[in-house]
Design an enzyme around this catalytic site. Structure first.
Site, PDB file in Angstrom:
ATOM      1  N   ASP A  12      66.284  31.465   7.590  1.00 22.52           N
ATOM      2  CA  ASP A  12      66.984  30.514   8.460  1.00 22.52           C
ATOM      3  C   ASP A  12      68.466  30.847   8.574  1.00 22.52           C
ATOM      4  O   ASP A  12      69.054  31.432   7.673  1.00 22.52           O
ATOM      5  CB  ASP A  12      66.785  29.089   7.903  1.00 22.52           C
ATOM      6  CG  ASP A  12      67.064  28.022   8.952  1.00 22.52           C
ATOM      7  OD1 ASP A  12      67.110  28.339  10.162  1.00 22.52           O
ATOM      8  OD2 ASP A  12      67.242  26.852   8.555  1.00 22.52           O
ATOM      9  N   ARG A  25      73.276  33.538  19.991  1.00 23.95           N
ATOM     10  CA  ARG A  25      72.248  33.357  18.964  1.00 23.95           C
ATOM     11  C   ARG A  25      71.343  34.582  18.835  1.00 23.95           C
ATOM     12  O   ARG A  25      70.928  34.956  17.736  1.00 23.95           O
ATOM     13  CB  ARG A  25      71.381  32.122  19.282  1.00 23.95           C
ATOM     14  CG  ARG A  25      72.124  30.814  19.199  1.00 23.95           C
ATOM     15  CD  ARG A  25      71.207  29.642  19.563  1.00 23.95           C
ATOM     16  NE  ARG A  25      70.070  29.562  18.670  1.00 23.95           N
ATOM     17  CZ  ARG A  25      70.078  28.976  17.476  1.00 23.95           C
ATOM     18  NH1 ARG A  25      71.166  28.401  17.043  1.00 23.95           N
ATOM     19  NH2 ARG A  25      68.999  28.950  16.732  1.00 23.95           N
ATOM     20  N   HIS A  29      69.543  36.898  15.683  1.00 22.20           N
ATOM     21  CA  HIS A  29      68.132  37.247  15.491  1.00 22.20           C
ATOM     22  C   HIS A  29      67.956  38.766  15.305  1.00 22.20           C
ATOM     23  O   HIS A  29      67.139  39.204  14.494  1.00 22.20           O
ATOM     24  CB  HIS A  29      67.284  36.752  16.671  1.00 22.20           C
ATOM     25  CG  HIS A  29      67.224  35.257  16.768  1.00 22.20           C
ATOM     26  ND1 HIS A  29      67.034  34.451  15.663  1.00 22.20           N
ATOM     27  CD2 HIS A  29      67.339  34.406  17.826  1.00 22.20           C
ATOM     28  CE1 HIS A  29      67.038  33.171  16.049  1.00 22.20           C
ATOM     29  NE2 HIS A  29      67.227  33.122  17.360  1.00 22.20           N
ATOM     30  N   THR A  58      55.607  26.813  14.999  1.00 17.16           N
ATOM     31  CA  THR A  58      54.963  26.195  16.166  1.00 17.16           C
ATOM     32  C   THR A  58      55.974  25.338  16.927  1.00 17.16           C
ATOM     33  O   THR A  58      55.774  25.056  18.108  1.00 17.16           O
ATOM     34  CB  THR A  58      53.774  25.301  15.720  1.00 17.16           C
ATOM     35  OG1 THR A  58      54.203  24.455  14.648  1.00 17.16           O
ATOM     36  CG2 THR A  58      52.588  26.125  15.253  1.00 17.16           C
ATOM     37  N   GLU A  59      57.051  24.931  16.235  1.00 12.56           N
ATOM     38  CA  GLU A  59      58.076  24.105  16.896  1.00 12.56           C
ATOM     39  C   GLU A  59      59.128  24.940  17.625  1.00 12.56           C
ATOM     40  O   GLU A  59      59.877  24.413  18.432  1.00 12.56           O
ATOM     41  CB  GLU A  59      58.803  23.225  15.855  1.00 12.56           C
ATOM     42  CG  GLU A  59      57.893  22.351  15.030  1.00 12.56           C
ATOM     43  CD  GLU A  59      56.994  21.485  15.884  1.00 12.56           C
ATOM     44  OE1 GLU A  59      57.547  20.711  16.696  1.00 12.56           O
ATOM     45  OE2 GLU A  59      55.760  21.590  15.765  1.00 12.56           O
ATOM     46  N   TRP A  61      58.972  27.000  19.945  1.00 11.55           N
ATOM     47  CA  TRP A  61      58.825  27.157  21.410  1.00 11.55           C
ATOM     48  C   TRP A  61      59.745  26.200  22.152  1.00 11.55           C
ATOM     49  O   TRP A  61      60.003  26.373  23.341  1.00 11.55           O
ATOM     50  CB  TRP A  61      57.377  26.873  21.841  1.00 11.55           C
ATOM     51  CG  TRP A  61      56.358  27.808  21.268  1.00 11.55           C
ATOM     52  CD1 TRP A  61      55.490  27.528  20.246  1.00 11.55           C
ATOM     53  CD2 TRP A  61      56.068  29.152  21.680  1.00 11.55           C
ATOM     54  NE1 TRP A  61      54.689  28.622  19.993  1.00 11.55           N
ATOM     55  CE2 TRP A  61      55.027  29.620  20.861  1.00 11.55           C
ATOM     56  CE3 TRP A  61      56.605  30.009  22.657  1.00 11.55           C
ATOM     57  CZ2 TRP A  61      54.496  30.909  20.973  1.00 11.55           C
ATOM     58  CZ3 TRP A  61      56.077  31.283  22.763  1.00 11.55           C
ATOM     59  CH2 TRP A  61      55.045  31.722  21.939  1.00 11.55           C
ATOM     60  N   LEU A 123      52.162  46.505  -1.713  1.00 10.65           N
ATOM     61  CA  LEU A 123      52.859  45.258  -1.359  1.00 10.65           C
ATOM     62  C   LEU A 123      52.034  44.559  -0.293  1.00 10.65           C
ATOM     63  O   LEU A 123      51.490  45.225   0.605  1.00 10.65           O
ATOM     64  CB  LEU A 123      54.267  45.603  -0.834  1.00 10.65           C
ATOM     65  CG  LEU A 123      55.130  44.472  -0.279  1.00 10.65           C
ATOM     66  CD1 LEU A 123      55.452  43.450  -1.357  1.00 10.65           C
ATOM     67  CD2 LEU A 123      56.463  45.031   0.273  1.00 10.65           C
ATOM     68  N   LEU A 187      61.045  21.814   4.323  1.00  9.26           N
ATOM     69  CA  LEU A 187      60.009  22.838   4.475  1.00  9.26           C
ATOM     70  C   LEU A 187      59.733  23.200   5.920  1.00  9.26           C
ATOM     71  O   LEU A 187      59.143  24.260   6.191  1.00  9.26           O
ATOM     72  CB  LEU A 187      58.706  22.393   3.800  1.00  9.26           C
ATOM     73  CG  LEU A 187      58.751  22.313   2.271  1.00  9.26           C
ATOM     74  CD1 LEU A 187      57.415  21.847   1.721  1.00  9.26           C
ATOM     75  CD2 LEU A 187      59.104  23.683   1.672  1.00  9.26           C
TER      76      LEU A 187
HETATM   77  C1  IPE Z   1      65.946  31.381  11.942  1.00  4.61           C
HETATM   78  O1  IPE Z   1      67.241  31.173  12.396  1.00  4.61           O
HETATM   79  C2  IPE Z   1      65.107  32.228  12.873  1.00  4.61           C
HETATM   80  C3  IPE Z   1      64.138  31.481  13.677  1.00  4.61           C
HETATM   81  C4  IPE Z   1      63.811  30.221  13.517  1.00  4.61           C
HETATM   82  C5  IPE Z   1      63.474  32.230  14.718  1.00  4.61           C
HETATM   83  P1  IPE Z   1      67.594  29.989  13.354  1.00  4.61           P
HETATM   84  O2  IPE Z   1      67.410  30.444  14.761  1.00  4.61           O
HETATM   85  O3  IPE Z   1      66.831  28.759  13.002  1.00  4.61           O
HETATM   86  O4  IPE Z   1      69.123  29.798  13.089  1.00  4.61           O
HETATM   87  P2  IPE Z   1      69.893  28.408  12.945  1.00  4.61           P
HETATM   88  O5  IPE Z   1      69.165  27.626  11.901  1.00  4.61           O
HETATM   89  O6  IPE Z   1      69.847  27.734  14.277  1.00  4.61           O
HETATM   90  O7  IPE Z   1      71.266  28.786  12.535  1.00  4.61           O
HETATM   91  C1  IPE Z   2      62.116  27.119  10.281  1.00  2.00           C
HETATM   92  O1  IPE Z   2      63.418  27.199  10.750  1.00  2.00           O
HETATM   93  C2  IPE Z   2      61.272  28.098  10.991  1.00  2.00           C
HETATM   94  C3  IPE Z   2      61.641  29.502  10.814  1.00  2.00           C
HETATM   95  C4  IPE Z   2      62.539  29.948  10.007  1.00  2.00           C
HETATM   96  C5  IPE Z   2      60.894  30.406  11.597  1.00  2.00           C
HETATM   97  P1  IPE Z   2      63.956  26.234  11.882  1.00  2.00           P
HETATM   98  O2  IPE Z   2      65.410  26.488  11.992  1.00  2.00           O
HETATM   99  O3  IPE Z   2      63.163  26.370  13.116  1.00  2.00           O
HETATM  100  O4  IPE Z   2      63.651  24.796  11.255  1.00  2.00           O
HETATM  101  P2  IPE Z   2      64.365  23.431  11.479  1.00  2.00           P
HETATM  102  O5  IPE Z   2      64.435  23.227  12.962  1.00  2.00           O
HETATM  103  O6  IPE Z   2      65.715  23.552  10.873  1.00  2.00           O
HETATM  104  O7  IPE Z   2      63.536  22.430  10.773  1.00  2.00           O
HETATM  105 MG    MG Z   3      67.197  27.133  11.832  1.00  2.00          MG
END
Ligand code: IPE
Ligand code: IPE
Ligand code: MG
Length: 235
Positions: A12, A25, A29, A58-59, A61, A123, A187
């Site tokens: 994250d 952003r 990535h 799943t969220e 999207w 692994l 989580l």
């Molecule tokens: C995690 O980084 C990668 C994905 C969820 C694809 P975020 O994109 O959630 O980055 P923040 O949390 O917005 O900084």
């Molecule tokens: C969780 O991160 C999913 C991934 C790292 C792929 P998110 O950034 O999407 O989660 P929320 O929105 O903070 O809960």
């Molecule tokens: Mg995030």
């Protein structure tokens, strides 16, 4: 230092990391994805056998079309590069989650990578893509119910082991250590069943900045934990 057998990571903070640098952003990535390649090498060096990472939920999207498209592009190139990484690390790669939501070329790349790496045993690397734990459980329960209806399974025979065999993680031991980067302490629908007794480690370090020393620090913290759960804790 005793290394955990299985580490799960919620990758994250890519977006915030990029924003702090005045970048879009998507740049976060790209850097996060590159970091995933090097973490696989580090995990292997440290002797950890299983690594499961949360890369797309799943969220996710719900994010802007531009961001989702950027991520799909990144998955395409990553899935290709991962073939070399699998070969180098003798690593079996499995994708967990509902991959039917992805474009067919991405699904093919996933199947190719899984098939290519299926016999490697150094692994075991799981990538969660379009993964949500509730979705995984519901998909599993649907198959389980169908097997019961078809007479392949008796309700009285269903126990934890049988149930587990219907999850995407069937055959993979539960994680010993969960790491979530970038400050959030939740989580987000990750491995709800599998994390029942896992130790949690949260760090403010953003995913693109999380490197081998941070991994070692997490493992050191894990070593300080008393893992005699269920029974009596003595001096
Ligand atoms: C995690 O980084 C990668 C994905 C969820 C694809 P975020 O994109 O959630 O980055 P923040 O949390 O917005 O900084
Ligand atoms: C969780 O991160 C999913 C991934 C790292 C792929 P998110 O950034 O999407 O989660 P929320 O929105 O903070 O809960
Ligand atoms: Mg995030």
């Amino acid at each position: 230092m005793k290394v955990p057998n299985h580490i799960a990571i919620i990758l994250d903070g890519n977006g915030r990391w990029a924003k702090a640098k005045g970048m879009p952003r998507g740049y976060g990535h790209v850097k996060g994805c590159a970091n995933l390649e090097s973490i696989c090498d580090d995990i292997k060096d440290l002797g950890v056998k299983y690594l499961t990472v949360y890369a797309f939920s799943t969220e996710n999207w719900k994010r802007s079309r531009e961001e989702v498209e950027g991520l799909m592009k990144l998955f395409r190139s990553y899935l290709k590069k991962c073939i070399r990484s699998a070969e180098k690390n003798k690593m079996r790669v499995k994708v967990i989650g509902d991959i039917t939501a992805f474009d067919s070329d991405i699904q093919e790349k996933i199947r190719y990578l899984e098939d290519f790496s299926k016999d490697y045993k150094e692994l075991f690397f799981q990538i969660a893509l379009n993964y949500g734990s509730r979705d995984e459980i519901v998909r599993g329960v649907r198959r389980l119910a169908q097997d019961a209806v078809d007479g392949r399974l008796k309700p009285e025979d269903i126990d934890e082991k049988v149930f587990e065999s219907y999850l995407d993680t069937a055959g993979i031991p539960d994680p010993d250590l969960l790491i979530r980067t970038s400050g959030e302490q939740r989580l987000s629908n990750y491995l709800l069943w599998q994390l029942a007794y896992t130790e949690f480690y949260f760090t403010d370090v953003a995913w693109p900045d999380f490197h081998k020393p941070d991994l070692i620090k997490a493992i050191e913290k894990y070593n300080e934990r008393d893992r005699r759960y269920g029974g009596v804790k003595e001096e």
